[in-house]
Design an enzyme around this catalytic site. Sequence first.
Site, PDB file in Angstrom:
ATOM      1  N   ASP A  23       0.867  -1.178   0.000  1.00 12.90           N
ATOM      2  CA  ASP A  23       0.000   0.000   0.000  1.00 12.90           C
ATOM      3  C   ASP A  23       0.902   1.226   0.000  1.00 12.90           C
ATOM      4  OD1 ASP A  23      -2.390   1.551   0.279  1.00 12.90           O
ATOM      5  OD2 ASP A  23      -1.867   1.858   2.385  1.00 12.90           O
ATOM      6  N   SER A  24       0.315   2.385  -0.248  1.00 13.41           N
ATOM      7  CA  SER A  24       1.077   3.626  -0.184  1.00 13.41           C
ATOM      8  C   SER A  24       1.548   3.905   1.251  1.00 13.41           C
ATOM      9  CB  SER A  24       0.208   4.780  -0.668  1.00 13.41           C
ATOM     10  OG  SER A  24      -1.013   4.783   0.039  1.00 13.41           O
ATOM     11  N   TYR A  55      -0.569   8.457  -2.375  1.00 13.99           N
ATOM     12  CA  TYR A  55      -0.622   8.178  -3.814  1.00 13.99           C
ATOM     13  C   TYR A  55      -1.811   8.900  -4.457  1.00 13.99           C
ATOM     14  CZ  TYR A  55       2.729   4.202  -3.832  1.00 13.99           C
ATOM     15  OH  TYR A  55       3.836   3.403  -3.767  1.00 13.99           O
ATOM     16  N   GLY A  56      -2.840   9.142  -3.632  1.00 13.75           N
ATOM     17  CA  GLY A  56      -4.113   9.650  -4.156  1.00 13.75           C
ATOM     18  C   GLY A  56      -4.017  10.921  -4.977  1.00 13.75           C
ATOM     19  N   CYS A  86      -3.628  -1.034  -2.127  1.00 15.80           N
ATOM     20  CA  CYS A  86      -3.922   0.376  -2.390  1.00 15.80           C
ATOM     21  C   CYS A  86      -4.895   0.513  -3.570  1.00 15.80           C
ATOM     22  CB  CYS A  86      -2.613   1.093  -2.704  1.00 15.80           C
ATOM     23  SG  CYS A  86      -2.837   2.836  -3.069  1.00 15.80           S
ATOM     24  N   THR A  88      -5.678   3.267  -5.186  1.00 11.84           N
ATOM     25  CA  THR A  88      -5.151   4.159  -6.224  1.00 11.84           C
ATOM     26  C   THR A  88      -4.171   3.397  -7.116  1.00 11.84           C
ATOM     27  OG1 THR A  88      -5.304   5.902  -4.555  1.00 11.84           O
ATOM     28  CG2 THR A  88      -4.182   6.448  -6.601  1.00 11.84           C
ATOM     29  N   GLU A 164      -6.000   9.151   9.698  1.00 12.15           N
ATOM     30  CA  GLU A 164      -4.635   9.042  10.220  1.00 12.15           C
ATOM     31  C   GLU A 164      -4.444   9.853  11.501  1.00 12.15           C
ATOM     32  OE1 GLU A 164      -1.504   9.227   7.363  1.00 12.15           O
ATOM     33  OE2 GLU A 164      -2.370   7.571   6.226  1.00 12.15           O
ATOM     34  N   CYS A 196     -11.193   3.018  -0.833  1.00 10.00           N
ATOM     35  CA  CYS A 196      -9.907   3.538  -0.321  1.00 10.00           C
ATOM     36  C   CYS A 196      -9.593   2.752   0.948  1.00 10.00           C
ATOM     37  CB  CYS A 196     -10.030   5.030  -0.008  1.00 10.00           C
ATOM     38  SG  CYS A 196      -8.573   5.708   0.819  1.00 10.00           S
ATOM     39  N   THR A 197      -8.329   2.442   1.109  1.00 11.25           N
ATOM     40  CA  THR A 197      -7.908   1.604   2.245  1.00 11.25           C
ATOM     41  C   THR A 197      -8.343   2.137   3.612  1.00 11.25           C
ATOM     42  OG1 THR A 197      -5.838   2.849   2.109  1.00 11.25           O
ATOM     43  CG2 THR A 197      -5.849   0.626   1.166  1.00 11.25           C
ATOM     44  N   HIS A 198      -8.399   3.475   3.732  1.00 14.87           N
ATOM     45  CA  HIS A 198      -8.675   4.068   5.048  1.00 14.87           C
ATOM     46  C   HIS A 198     -10.161   4.056   5.434  1.00 14.87           C
ATOM     47  CE1 HIS A 198      -4.693   5.566   4.216  1.00 14.87           C
ATOM     48  NE2 HIS A 198      -4.618   6.190   5.362  1.00 14.87           N
TER      49      HIS A 198
HETATM   50  N1  DGL Z   1      -4.006   3.778   0.085  1.00 16.69           N
HETATM   51  C1  DGL Z   1      -4.636   4.789  -0.694  1.00 16.69           C
HETATM   52  C2  DGL Z   1      -5.820   4.189  -1.462  1.00 16.69           C
HETATM   53  O1  DGL Z   1      -6.393   3.207  -1.086  1.00 16.69           O
HETATM   54  C3  DGL Z   1      -5.080   5.957   0.156  1.00 16.69           C
HETATM   55  C4  DGL Z   1      -3.951   6.808   0.689  1.00 16.69           C
HETATM   56  C5  DGL Z   1      -3.164   7.501  -0.398  1.00 16.69           C
HETATM   57  O2  DGL Z   1      -3.675   8.450  -1.028  1.00 16.69           O
HETATM   58  O3  DGL Z   1      -2.037   7.087  -0.622  1.00 16.69           O
HETATM   59  O4  DGL Z   1      -6.186   4.725  -2.477  1.00 16.69           O
END
Ligand code: DGL
Length: 279
Positions: A23-24, A55-56, A86, A88, A164, A196-198
Amino acid sequence: MQKKSIIQKNSGLKAECPIGIFDSGIGGLTVFKALRKLMPQENMIYFGDTAHLPYGSKSRASIIQFSVEIAHFLCQQKIKALVVACNTSSAVALSAIKKAVSVPVEGVIVPGARACVRRGFRRIGVIGTEGTVRSGAYAAEIKRFSSQARVFEVACPLFVPLVEEGWWKYGVTEEVARIYLKPLQKARVDSLVLGCTHYPVIKPVISRVMGNNVSLIDSGEQTAQEFEKTLESLNLRKRSGRGWSRFYVSDDPERFLRLSRRFLGSSILVKRVLKKNFE
Ligand code: DGL
């Protein structure tokens, strides 16, 4: 036919080899958690690209470059298969990653899209980073599975820093959610993909804003379920013993360590990998 060629390509892989997950940064731990719950026997190596987070908001070219480098690094650790946690990266770099490595690769977009269609939803909302929404990857996959489905996509970039910060239960998070999700309420969606992961972390907030009639689809959970089936069909599923987990990051591990306690509810050991070790 396709499965056979994957098996031939990976005939040197063994069930004991670890699964690679990347993941990012920290968010992919929601996907790690889902995989761990489903497959406690598996060995897992997680990589969080904290040096390049987020990464977004990055360009396609950068996301592809970082993702392919990480995939190579994980393959050097002798992984048997790779999960791109991730969204993205899954949205923009999946085909580049698949071309770059010889292990089976699973992204989070297709399982999330497939789950919506399989459950019969027709007015599907998708929330994600700017990069994921701009790519239109979820809409493309959902429409590939169902020509009747209508897809409404909204980028929710502030959710990542709010999660976060640990502001999961703060009023400001719900306020932000009300603003972002308004167009989806107006569109009368019947389901909402957490792209999105979060976002699974603030599922209760999103659910409260959208109401009980809107089903929330957690792409990470769907991915874990599909990935388990993929390993089984390739005869790569480790079935006994307790799996180990190893965590790598590309920047100072301190912040990752602190946040990981919130995501996983337990402490982990994290090692920093310098970029020169990728080559
Ligand atoms: N992990 C990214 C996603 O699921 C979210 C965080 C980022 O922007 O890197 O898209």
